[in-house]
Each structure stands twice: as structure tokens, then as C-alpha cells.
Design a protein around this motif. Structure first.
Motif, short mmCIF file in Angstrom:
data_model
loop_
_atom_site.label_atom_id
_atom_site.label_comp_id
_atom_site.label_asym_id
_atom_site.label_seq_id
_atom_site.Cartn_x
_atom_site.Cartn_y
_atom_site.Cartn_z
N MET A 1 0.84 -1.19 0.00
CA MET A 1 0.00 0.00 0.00
C MET A 1 0.89 1.25 0.00
N ARG A 2 0.58 2.19 -0.89
CA ARG A 2 1.37 3.42 -0.99
C ARG A 2 0.58 4.57 -0.38
N PHE A 3 1.32 5.57 0.15
CA PHE A 3 0.69 6.67 0.87
C PHE A 3 1.21 8.01 0.36
N SER A 4 0.33 9.01 0.41
CA SER A 4 0.72 10.38 0.08
C SER A 4 -0.07 11.34 0.95
N ARG A 5 0.37 12.60 0.96
CA ARG A 5 -0.29 13.63 1.75
C ARG A 5 -0.63 14.83 0.84
N PHE A 6 -1.74 15.45 1.13
CA PHE A 6 -2.16 16.67 0.43
C PHE A 6 -2.58 17.68 1.50
N PHE A 7 -2.00 18.87 1.45
CA PHE A 7 -2.31 19.92 2.43
C PHE A 7 -3.26 20.91 1.78
N LEU A 8 -4.50 20.91 2.25
CA LEU A 8 -5.59 21.60 1.58
C LEU A 8 -5.35 23.08 1.41
N ASN A 9 -4.68 23.72 2.38
CA ASN A 9 -4.59 25.18 2.38
C ASN A 9 -3.25 25.73 1.90
N ARG A 10 -2.41 24.88 1.36
CA ARG A 10 -1.16 25.35 0.78
C ARG A 10 -1.42 25.87 -0.63
N LEU A 11 -0.66 26.90 -1.01
CA LEU A 11 -0.91 27.56 -2.29
C LEU A 11 -0.32 26.80 -3.47
N GLN A 12 0.78 26.08 -3.25
CA GLN A 12 1.42 25.43 -4.37
C GLN A 12 0.59 24.24 -4.84
N ASP A 13 0.73 23.94 -6.13
CA ASP A 13 0.03 22.79 -6.69
C ASP A 13 0.58 21.52 -6.07
N GLN A 14 -0.32 20.58 -5.80
CA GLN A 14 0.07 19.30 -5.22
C GLN A 14 -0.74 18.21 -5.91
N ALA A 15 -0.17 17.03 -5.95
CA ALA A 15 -0.90 15.89 -6.47
C ALA A 15 -1.48 15.11 -5.30
N CYS A 16 -2.67 14.58 -5.52
CA CYS A 16 -3.27 13.68 -4.52
C CYS A 16 -3.60 12.39 -5.25
N SER A 17 -2.57 11.56 -5.40
CA SER A 17 -2.77 10.31 -6.12
C SER A 17 -3.28 9.26 -5.14
N GLY A 18 -4.12 8.40 -5.64
CA GLY A 18 -4.61 7.32 -4.79
C GLY A 18 -6.03 6.97 -5.13
N ASP A 19 -6.34 5.68 -5.02
CA ASP A 19 -7.71 5.26 -5.26
C ASP A 19 -8.59 5.53 -4.04
N THR A 20 -7.94 5.86 -2.91
CA THR A 20 -8.66 6.16 -1.68
C THR A 20 -8.17 7.49 -1.13
N VAL A 21 -9.11 8.39 -0.84
CA VAL A 21 -8.78 9.70 -0.27
C VAL A 21 -9.42 9.79 1.12
N VAL A 22 -8.60 10.15 2.10
CA VAL A 22 -9.05 10.29 3.48
C VAL A 22 -8.91 11.75 3.88
N VAL A 23 -10.02 12.44 4.02
CA VAL A 23 -10.01 13.85 4.41
C VAL A 23 -10.10 13.91 5.93
N ILE A 24 -9.11 14.55 6.56
CA ILE A 24 -9.00 14.55 8.01
C ILE A 24 -9.29 15.94 8.57
N ASP A 25 -10.18 15.99 9.54
CA ASP A 25 -10.44 17.23 10.29
C ASP A 25 -10.77 16.83 11.72
N VAL A 26 -9.73 16.82 12.56
CA VAL A 26 -9.87 16.38 13.95
C VAL A 26 -10.56 17.45 14.79
N LEU A 27 -10.16 18.72 14.59
CA LEU A 27 -10.70 19.84 15.36
C LEU A 27 -11.43 20.82 14.43
#
Length: 228
Positions: A1-27
């Protein structure tokens, strides 16, 4: 299983590769959503923007409204703010809940086309890992929503680290991740006493690892997203 991270509020372009996306908001968005479901709600409809939420509520006249704007203040006129501690006291049996928040809900909408989409927080982290493993996912992208210019977002990074460690089969103690939630920039605001809508009870709930034994997959129903 491969893992990556995407930071929603960063300005630079980012890739979010993956067949599964986990959106996290603890607080606090997805701690709140988990409490809502645990307290008997039929479904949670995450809707981006107050105006769109009001329009959705007009279509569902018996729905309960939950919402907060940036910074955590409740939406005027809504039944509840984004407070899991407050909602722990509510009987939501059989209710539909329409929820809008500034970070978590926006993350779900951003990745609404993902093959598999989960909302996650520390209270359901182990259950989320179990659901992902059972799905046979090959790639998982964690979306960190809590990092802002004035916040380190470590409450969400800690949750992603915990779920990833579980998926890797590592023996980990959840207490260290829970402490990171408390020690994060945003976590400390809940104990500072200067933010009236950031309750200490919210923080203690959000830092309770594996409080619930269910994951929160997010489904598409026409134009709407829904969690059950």
C-alpha cells in the motif's frame, strides 16, 4: 500500500494520487460528524458554504443544521455549532443533519470524485484503517485540512500518522497521537480560555482515540455528498 499527503490550504500545486482519499479534520468537523452519527442521526450531508447549506435545509425541512465559519464561530440561526461536546448531549435519532464547516467539508467537496472517500478524525481512526484495509486499497492519500498560516495542523497530521501506521501493521500507542492533538497550535486554543466557541470539552473528545468503532465513508447521491 502506498501513501501520500495533500495539504488543503497550501498555495502550491500538489498531487493527490490514490484510489482512496481520506479527508481529516480532527478539530472539529469530523469529530462532530462522528458524534452526530453515534447519537443516532440517519445521515450527515456535508455542504460547502452557508448559502448552499440554507438552500439544502429548505429542501429538508425536518433536518438539523450544524455549522461554523472560519475560526470556529457557529453560524447564526443554525441549531448547533461545530461542537462535538455540545452534540454529545443531543438526541439525533432518525434525524438528517446538514453540516457546513470551513475546512473539513471543503476538503470533501474538493475530492468528491475520488473512487473511495472517507471523512476521518482520531475518534474513528482505527475503524477507518480497518475499512481501508478491507477495501483492498492500493494507494491512500491523506488530506490535511487543519494547517493554516497561523496553525501547524498537527492534530490532523497526527491522525494521518496514526492511520498510516495501523495500515502498515505497526504496533503503535494511540496516546502519543492524542497528545499531539492537545499540543497542536489549534488544540492549545481550546484550553486558552480566550476563544468562547472553542470548548475544552471539544478538545477532550477530539483527542479520544478510537472512541467509535465505525468509519465514515462518503457517498455521492446526485449532486450531494452523504455520510451514514
Amino acid at each position: 500500500m502506498r501513501f501520500s499527503r495533500f495539504f488543503l490550504n497550501r498555495l502550491q500545486d500538489q498531487a493527490c494520487s490514490g484510489d482512496t482519499v481520506v479527508v481529516i479534520d480532527v478539530l472539529r468537523s469530523f469529530t462532530t460528524a462522528a458524534v452526530v452519527l453515534a447519537n443516532g442521526a440517519r445521515a450527515v450531508y456535508p455542504v460547502e458554504g452557508v448559502a448552499t447549506t440554507v438552500a439544502r435545509l429548505a429542501q429538508m425541512p425536518d433536518a438539523v443544521s450544524v455549522g461554523a465559519v472560519g475560526g470556529g464561530d457557529p453560524v447564526p440561526g443554525f441549531d448547533f455549532g461545530n461542537s462535538p461536546w455540545q452534540l454529545m448531549q443531543a438526541d439525533l435519532t432518525g434525524k438528517n443533519v446538514v453540516m457546513t464547516t470551513a475546512a473539513g467539508v471543503r476538503g470533501l467537496q474538493r475530492f468528491r470524485q475520488a473512487r473511495r472517500l472517507y471523512a476521518a478524525s482520531l475518534v474513528c481512526a482505527r475503524a477507518t484503517a480497518k475499512a481501508i484495509r478491507a477495501s483492498g486499497a492500493a494507494e491512500v492519500c491523506f488530506v490535511i485540512t487543519g494547517e493554516w498560516v497561523d496553525r501547524d495542523g498537527d492534530e490532523d497530521i497526527a491522525c494521518a500518522d496514526y492511520i498510516e501506521a495501523l495500515l502498515r501493521g505497526e504496533a503503535v500507542n494511540p496516546d502519543s497521537f492524542a497528545q499531539r492533538v492537545r499540543d497542536s497550535d489549534f488544540g492549545r486554543r481550546f484550553t486558552a480560555g480566550t476563544w468562547p466557541h472553542l470548548r475544552r470539552g471539544d478538545l477532550e473528545l477530539a483527542a479520544h482515540a478510537d472512541l467509535f468503532n465505525f468509519a465514515m465513508p462518503v457517498w455521492r447521491e446526485g449532486e450531494w455528498l452523504v455520510m451514514r
